[in-house]
Write a protein that holds these residues in place. Structure first.
Motif, PDB file in Angstrom:
ATOM      1  N   PHE A   1      20.064 -18.871  28.275  1.00  0.00           N
ATOM      2  CA  PHE A   1      20.631 -17.575  27.862  1.00  0.00           C
ATOM      3  C   PHE A   1      19.478 -16.524  27.853  1.00  0.00           C
ATOM      4  N   VAL A   2      19.292 -15.394  28.820  1.00  0.00           N
ATOM      5  CA  VAL A   2      18.548 -14.631  28.849  1.00  0.00           C
ATOM      6  C   VAL A   2      19.099 -13.267  28.388  1.00  0.00           C
ATOM      7  N   VAL A   3      18.285 -12.400  27.472  1.00  0.00           N
ATOM      8  CA  VAL A   3      18.861 -11.120  26.828  1.00  0.00           C
ATOM      9  C   VAL A   3      17.947 -10.090  27.382  1.00  0.00           C
TER      10      VAL A   3
ATOM     11  N   ASP B   1      19.513  -9.163  19.378  1.00  0.00           N
ATOM     12  CA  ASP B   1      18.356  -9.866  19.505  1.00  0.00           C
ATOM     13  C   ASP B   1      18.340 -10.922  18.464  1.00  0.00           C
ATOM     14  N   ALA B   2      18.667 -10.651  17.228  1.00  0.00           N
ATOM     15  CA  ALA B   2      18.286 -11.232  15.837  1.00  0.00           C
ATOM     16  C   ALA B   2      19.784 -12.382  15.939  1.00  0.00           C
TER      17      ALA B   2
ATOM     18  N   ASP C   1      19.336 -21.617  24.686  1.00  0.00           N
ATOM     19  CA  ASP C   1      18.019 -21.756  24.816  1.00  0.00           C
ATOM     20  C   ASP C   1      17.711 -20.291  25.467  1.00  0.00           C
ATOM     21  N   TRP C   2      17.430 -19.380  24.319  1.00  0.00           N
ATOM     22  CA  TRP C   2      17.479 -18.086  24.554  1.00  0.00           C
ATOM     23  C   TRP C   2      16.187 -17.470  24.905  1.00  0.00           C
ATOM     24  N   THR C   3      15.834 -16.525  25.819  1.00  0.00           N
ATOM     25  CA  THR C   3      14.663 -15.926  26.079  1.00  0.00           C
ATOM     26  C   THR C   3      15.126 -14.219  25.848  1.00  0.00           C
ATOM     27  N   VAL C   4      14.284 -13.392  25.290  1.00  0.00           N
ATOM     28  CA  VAL C   4      14.562 -12.018  25.060  1.00  0.00           C
ATOM     29  C   VAL C   4      13.482 -11.153  25.923  1.00  0.00           C
ATOM     30  N   LEU C   5      13.937 -10.355  26.720  1.00  0.00           N
ATOM     31  CA  LEU C   5      13.300  -9.570  27.848  1.00  0.00           C
ATOM     32  C   LEU C   5      13.439  -8.166  27.415  1.00  0.00           C
ATOM     33  N   ARG C   6      12.054  -7.516  27.251  1.00  0.00           N
ATOM     34  CA  ARG C   6      12.216  -6.248  26.611  1.00  0.00           C
ATOM     35  C   ARG C   6      11.364  -5.441  27.789  1.00  0.00           C
TER      36      ARG C   6
ATOM     37  N   GLY D   1      12.961 -19.447  23.736  1.00  0.00           N
ATOM     38  CA  GLY D   1      12.410 -19.368  22.211  1.00  0.00           C
ATOM     39  C   GLY D   1      11.478 -18.183  22.232  1.00  0.00           C
ATOM     40  N   GLY D   2      11.288 -17.286  23.472  1.00  0.00           N
ATOM     41  CA  GLY D   2      10.223 -16.437  23.284  1.00  0.00           C
ATOM     42  C   GLY D   2      10.901 -15.014  23.580  1.00  0.00           C
TER      43      GLY D   2
END
Length: 133
Positions: A21-23, A52-53, A62-67, A111-112
């Motif tokens: 999962f990529v946000v 995000d939280a 299995d998330w990654t947050v992209l900003r 996780g990043g």
């Protein structure tokens, strides 16, 4: 995508058994907007931070947050700066899309939270470096 939509999308991913999962978030979503920030943009940043939280709290993803930085409509260059902290800058929508695809194929970024702006490193190399980072 606002907070409620991100939560619904995460719910759907978990229900379907999708782990990766990529946000797409926003720079500055992890803190209170500075005084004087346009109220609409401040609400947007708060919603992104809450989304995000929510995603981070889900052990089934299995998330990654992209900003990404400020989005532009110019053609992509394929060259970016990607890391836990990049500083402010512009990035093309094309390059954001290319990084998203590469992140989906790189489970070591799970996780990043990563920031993205235009830069000098090819997308695949930047994602690999972030995963090894």
């Amino acid at each position: 995508m606002d907070r409620a939509a991100a939560v619904l999308f995460a719910d759907a991913a978990e229900a379907a058994g999708v782990r990766r999962f990529v946000v797409v978030s926003a720079m500055g979503a992890d803190r209170e907007p500075p005084a004087g920030t346009d109220p609409v943009f401040a609400a947007y940043l708060r919603a992104k931070g809450a989304a995000d939280a929510e995603v981070r709290s889900r052990p089934g993803l299995d998330w990654t947050v992209l900003r990404p930085g400020r989005l532009t409509d110019e053609p992509g260059t394929g060259l970016v700066a990607l890391g836990t902290s990049t500083g402010r800058g512009d990035v093309t929508r094309d390059d954001v899309a290319a990084v998203l695809v590469a992140l989906l194929d790189e489970p070591r970024t799970a996780g990043g939270t990563l920031e993205l702006i235009g830069g000098t490193v090819p997308v695949d190399e930047a994602v690999r470096a972030a995963a090894e980072g």
